[in-house]
Design a protein around this motif. Structure first.
Motif, PDB file in Angstrom:
ATOM      1  N   TYR A  66      10.230   2.601   6.802  1.00 25.45           N
ATOM      2  CA  TYR A  66      10.166   3.860   7.551  1.00 25.45           C
ATOM      3  C   TYR A  66      10.412   5.019   6.591  1.00 25.45           C
ATOM      4  CZ  TYR A  66      10.804   7.247  11.316  1.00 25.45           C
ATOM      5  OH  TYR A  66      10.658   8.327  12.155  1.00 25.45           O
ATOM      6  N   VAL A  67       9.571   6.044   6.665  1.00 21.81           N
ATOM      7  CA  VAL A  67       9.718   7.230   5.811  1.00 21.81           C
ATOM      8  C   VAL A  67      10.122   8.409   6.684  1.00 21.81           C
ATOM      9  CG1 VAL A  67       8.579   8.761   4.154  1.00 21.81           C
ATOM     10  CG2 VAL A  67       7.873   6.361   4.308  1.00 21.81           C
ATOM     11  N   GLY A  68      11.278   9.016   6.363  1.00 19.25           N
ATOM     12  CA  GLY A  68      11.758  10.148   7.147  1.00 19.25           C
ATOM     13  C   GLY A  68      12.624  11.067   6.313  1.00 19.25           C
ATOM     14  N   ASP A  69      13.014  12.199   6.906  1.00 19.31           N
ATOM     15  CA  ASP A  69      13.705  13.229   6.121  1.00 19.31           C
ATOM     16  C   ASP A  69      15.109  13.574   6.607  1.00 19.31           C
ATOM     17  OD1 ASP A  69      12.370  14.480   8.424  1.00 19.31           O
ATOM     18  OD2 ASP A  69      13.114  16.353   7.574  1.00 19.31           O
ATOM     19  N   THR A  70      15.583  12.952   7.701  1.00 15.25           N
ATOM     20  CA  THR A  70      16.905  13.323   8.226  1.00 15.25           C
ATOM     21  C   THR A  70      17.844  12.120   8.270  1.00 15.25           C
ATOM     22  OG1 THR A  70      16.426  12.850  10.563  1.00 15.25           O
ATOM     23  CG2 THR A  70      15.795  15.044   9.730  1.00 15.25           C
ATOM     24  N   ILE A  71      19.119  12.421   8.419  1.00 14.75           N
ATOM     25  CA  ILE A  71      20.128  11.365   8.532  1.00 14.75           C
ATOM     26  C   ILE A  71      19.882  10.533   9.789  1.00 14.75           C
ATOM     27  CG2 ILE A  71      21.833  12.824   9.736  1.00 14.75           C
ATOM     28  CD1 ILE A  71      22.635  10.155   7.030  1.00 14.75           C
TER      29      ILE A  71
ATOM     30  N   SER B 175      16.455   3.793  11.263  1.00 14.85           N
ATOM     31  CA  SER B 175      15.817   2.713  10.482  1.00 14.85           C
ATOM     32  C   SER B 175      16.769   1.545  10.309  1.00 14.85           C
ATOM     33  CB  SER B 175      15.416   3.210   9.087  1.00 14.85           C
ATOM     34  OG  SER B 175      14.518   4.257   9.185  1.00 14.85           O
ATOM     35  N   GLU B 176      18.004   1.877   9.916  1.00 18.65           N
ATOM     36  CA  GLU B 176      19.002   0.828   9.679  1.00 18.65           C
ATOM     37  C   GLU B 176      19.275   0.045  10.958  1.00 18.65           C
ATOM     38  OE1 GLU B 176      22.159   3.143   7.988  1.00 18.65           O
ATOM     39  OE2 GLU B 176      21.277   3.100   5.961  1.00 18.65           O
ATOM     40  N   LYS B 177      19.402   0.777  12.064  1.00 21.60           N
ATOM     41  CA  LYS B 177      19.645   0.140  13.364  1.00 21.60           C
ATOM     42  C   LYS B 177      18.486  -0.776  13.757  1.00 21.60           C
ATOM     43  CE  LYS B 177      22.231   1.990  17.263  1.00 21.60           C
ATOM     44  NZ  LYS B 177      22.400   3.147  18.152  1.00 21.60           N
ATOM     45  N   ALA B 178      17.276  -0.363  13.385  1.00 19.78           N
ATOM     46  CA  ALA B 178      16.083  -1.145  13.718  1.00 19.78           C
ATOM     47  C   ALA B 178      15.852  -2.293  12.735  1.00 19.78           C
ATOM     48  CB  ALA B 178      14.863  -0.229  13.738  1.00 19.78           C
ATOM     49  N   GLY B 179      16.651  -2.334  11.645  1.00 21.71           N
ATOM     50  CA  GLY B 179      16.489  -3.385  10.646  1.00 21.71           C
ATOM     51  C   GLY B 179      15.273  -3.198   9.767  1.00 21.71           C
ATOM     52  N   VAL B 180      14.920  -1.920   9.529  1.00 17.32           N
ATOM     53  CA  VAL B 180      13.746  -1.588   8.716  1.00 17.32           C
ATOM     54  C   VAL B 180      14.193  -0.781   7.499  1.00 17.32           C
ATOM     55  CG1 VAL B 180      11.620  -0.197   8.709  1.00 17.32           C
ATOM     56  CG2 VAL B 180      12.145  -1.641  10.678  1.00 17.32           C
ATOM     57  N   ASP B 181      13.647  -1.087   6.319  1.00 25.04           N
ATOM     58  CA  ASP B 181      13.985  -0.343   5.102  1.00 25.04           C
ATOM     59  C   ASP B 181      13.605   1.136   5.266  1.00 25.04           C
ATOM     60  OD1 ASP B 181      14.900  -2.644   3.924  1.00 25.04           O
ATOM     61  OD2 ASP B 181      13.029  -3.054   2.850  1.00 25.04           O
ATOM     62  N   PHE B 182      14.328   1.997   4.548  1.00 27.17           N
ATOM     63  CA  PHE B 182      14.148   3.445   4.718  1.00 27.17           C
ATOM     64  C   PHE B 182      13.843   4.132   3.385  1.00 27.17           C
ATOM     65  CE2 PHE B 182      16.159   7.733   4.744  1.00 27.17           C
ATOM     66  CZ  PHE B 182      15.346   8.331   5.695  1.00 27.17           C
ATOM     67  N   ILE B 183      12.900   5.083   3.426  1.00 27.02           N
ATOM     68  CA  ILE B 183      12.610   5.943   2.275  1.00 27.02           C
ATOM     69  C   ILE B 183      12.882   7.383   2.687  1.00 27.02           C
ATOM     70  CG2 ILE B 183      10.810   6.828   0.726  1.00 27.02           C
ATOM     71  CD1 ILE B 183       9.429   4.101   0.943  1.00 27.02           C
ATOM     72  N   TYR B 184      13.695   8.068   1.918  1.00 32.62           N
ATOM     73  CA  TYR B 184      14.064   9.453   2.218  1.00 32.62           C
ATOM     74  C   TYR B 184      13.063  10.424   1.619  1.00 32.62           C
ATOM     75  CZ  TYR B 184      16.752  13.827   1.623  1.00 32.62           C
ATOM     76  OH  TYR B 184      17.169  15.142   1.606  1.00 32.62           O
ATOM     77  N   ALA B 185      12.465  11.263   2.480  1.00 33.11           N
ATOM     78  CA  ALA B 185      11.556  12.316   2.034  1.00 33.11           C
ATOM     79  C   ALA B 185      12.385  13.552   1.691  1.00 33.11           C
ATOM     80  CB  ALA B 185      10.550  12.630   3.140  1.00 33.11           C
ATOM     81  N   ALA B 186      12.747  13.671   0.420  1.00 33.23           N
ATOM     82  CA  ALA B 186      13.701  14.702  -0.015  1.00 33.23           C
ATOM     83  C   ALA B 186      13.141  16.125   0.059  1.00 33.23           C
ATOM     84  CB  ALA B 186      14.163  14.399  -1.446  1.00 33.23           C
TER      85      ALA B 186
END
Length: 207
Positions: A161-166, A172-183
């Motif tokens: 999952y790619v997203g920009d907020t906390i 993502s973590e709750k869903a069990g999916v890796d996360f990429i931060y769009a800085a």
């Protein structure tokens, strides 16, 4: 296991529609009888929150008996203005998505209102790029549940999952999916495991 899919947040990740959205909010506020204006910065600040939380926390000056009317007026104006004015894609989003779709299945999950994702896809003619999407406005579910819905509905084996907020990170973590931060987006996250400084960084990232 090889990565098979990418699920994107929308606001602050794929585009910035805050100038259009603030116009819809301010005109709706006026229509229900208040001489109060919010700024596009405020819209960017609450981007990613569930719509009912946004209405409760940022429009508390609207009395309870007028809230439903305000929400209905806003929903109509948001859709109308997005169709007309759209929003601004972040740099290289179109070109990058076209390259990514050759290797990954692409999806969107957002906390937006019903119709918002369709307006985004329609404005840029992205129908061929995204297989499926889900949002809070469709089912009332929080983002982590909608991420899981997309994963299960499309039989995804190893999504990110790619997203920009906390809120994106936590969902993502709750869903069990890796996360990429769009800085480059609207939010700030301290010490993310994986981050991109621009959208096209996804093409060179080992994830």
């Amino acid at each position: 296991m090889k990565r098979d899919s990418i699920i994107f947040d929308l606001d602050g990740t794929l585009w910035n529609a805050s100038e259009t959205v603030v116009k819809a909010f301010n005109n709706s506020i006026q229509e229900v009888g208040f001489d109060i204006r919010i700024t596009s910065q405020t819209v960017r600040d609450f981007s990613g929150m569930k719509m009912d939380d946004i209405f409760a926390q940022h429009f508390s000056f609207v009395p309870k008996e007028k809230l439903k009317e305000f929400e209905a007026i806003y929903a109509q104006k948001e859709s109308q203005y997005l169709k007309e004015f759209g929003g601004e894609l972040f740099p290289k989003v179109r070109e990058t998505l076209e390259k990514l779709t050759k290797h990954y299945r692409l999806f969107i999950v957002s906390n937006c209102m019903k119709g918002y994702i369709e307006n985004f896809i329609g404005f840029f003619s992205f129908e061929d790029l995204f297989e499926d999407f889900e949002c809070f406005g469709n089912d009332g579910f929080p983002k982590d549940k909608n991420i899981r819905l997309i994963v299960e509905r499309n039989n995804l084996q190893n999504p990110v999952y790619v997203g920009d907020t906390i809120w994106d990170k936590e969902s993502s973590e709750k869903a069990g999916v890796d996360f990429i931060y769009a800085a480059y987006g609207f939010g700030k996250i301290e010490n993310p495991k994986i981050q991109i400084q621009s959208f096209e960084d996804l093409l060179t990232l080992e994830f």
